[in-house]
Design a protein around this motif. Structure first.
Motif, short mmCIF file in Angstrom:
data_model
loop_
_atom_site.label_atom_id
_atom_site.label_comp_id
_atom_site.label_asym_id
_atom_site.label_seq_id
_atom_site.Cartn_x
_atom_site.Cartn_y
_atom_site.Cartn_z
N ASP A 175 0.81 -1.22 0.00
CA ASP A 175 0.00 0.00 0.00
C ASP A 175 0.84 1.27 0.00
O ASP A 175 0.50 2.25 -0.68
CB ASP A 175 -0.96 0.00 1.20
N ASP A 176 1.92 1.29 0.76
CA ASP A 176 2.76 2.48 0.81
C ASP A 176 3.39 2.77 -0.55
O ASP A 176 3.48 3.92 -0.98
CB ASP A 176 3.84 2.33 1.88
N GLN A 180 3.01 6.08 -3.17
CA GLN A 180 4.12 6.79 -3.79
C GLN A 180 3.98 6.78 -5.32
O GLN A 180 4.23 7.80 -5.99
CB GLN A 180 5.44 6.15 -3.38
#
Length: 273
Positions: A175-176, A180
């Protein structure tokens, strides 16, 4: 063109069984495209949409090299099969990647632009072949095979500078990284409310897909190669089940409609191929 028939005499009008050999030569690229499109789904899910495009270009380029260097009918036939695999893979994953990275408000326009680019490329290829037919020697037909590798190489190099699909990253639980990637695509800071909202939507969609998949195929959720193969087959079967079969039949019907349309406007399947 005469230069082509001079090398591949089995498809000349005077050769015995020329109709069969012409049909086989034409059909091999379609068969390869079918194989490529059929397998690109799990490849794109496994290694990402981005890298699967690179793999497809490599296969297509290998086919192009073999077509350019073909010395006999068998070599050209196999080369067209290999090239067709690359074409099928690209025809499946390119619109998928475009739809997953594009903003919702212009997603449809970008997909139409892709189709327009394909048609434009076909027209350019026709005119190139028309021009090279007047060249002396075998480069009259080898050059078009060679030139087709230029745009594919540009695609392979260009895709390396683009980010991974946020939706693919979210489907893998990254998810991170998806956030980005989304910020990079939208050219906005990841703290922007618009990026955050789209990120939440993508994560919710990925979670919904996983839950739906678990409900439909609860026995295939354990991680293993056998279950992955079974799940891929089950996903194709789902296209013909209630809730989806109408859309599948419409897509199939359109392809049959195209075949029946050519005679009505004075064209034959030979003209189309």
């Amino acid at each position: 063109m005469e230069q082509f028939l001079g090398r591949f005499t089995s498809v000349s009008d005077k050769a015995a069984g020329a109709g069969f050999y012409k049909g086989l030569l034409t059909a091999m690229i379609e068969l390869g495209a079918f194989i490529g499109a059929l397998n690109q789904g799990w490849i794109a899910d496994k290694i990402s949409r981005k890298y699967s495009i690179v793999v497809a270009v490599i296969i297509f380029t290998a086919g192009g090299i073999l077509q350019t260097a073909s010395m006999n009918y068998a070599m050209l036939t196999i080369a067209r099969l290999i090239g067709g695999v690359g074409v099928g893979m690209l025809s499946m994953v390119a619109p998928l990647y475009i739809s997953e990275i594009s903003p919702p408000e212009i997603r449809g326009s970008l997909l139409v632009l892709e189709e327009l680019s394909i048609v434009g490329g076909i027209c350019i290829a026709y005119w190139i072949t028309y021009g090279t037919r007047y060249m002396p020697g075998e480069w009259a037909w080898r050059l078009p095979f060679l030139l087709q590798m230029i745009p594919s190489t540009v695609l392979a190099l260009g895709i390396l500078f683009l980010p991974f699909s946020p939706r693919w990253l979210a489907s893998k639980g990254r998810d991170d990284e998806a956030l980005q990637s989304l910020g990079q695509l939208r050219q906005l800071p990841v703290t922007d409310v618009r990026v955050q909202q789209e990120w939440f939507d993508i994560r919710a969609e990925a979670a919904f897909h996983r839950q739906t998949n678990a409900i439909k195929h609860p026995d295939l959720q354990r991680k293993s190669k056998v279950n992955s193969i079974k799940l891929e087959i089950a996903s194709w079967i789902d296209c013909f089940r209630k809730g989806c079969w109408r859309r599948t039949h419409v897509g199939i019907g359109l392809m049959f409609f195209q075949v029946s349309l050519y005679p009505s406007v004075g064209l034959s399947l030979t003209d189309e191929t």
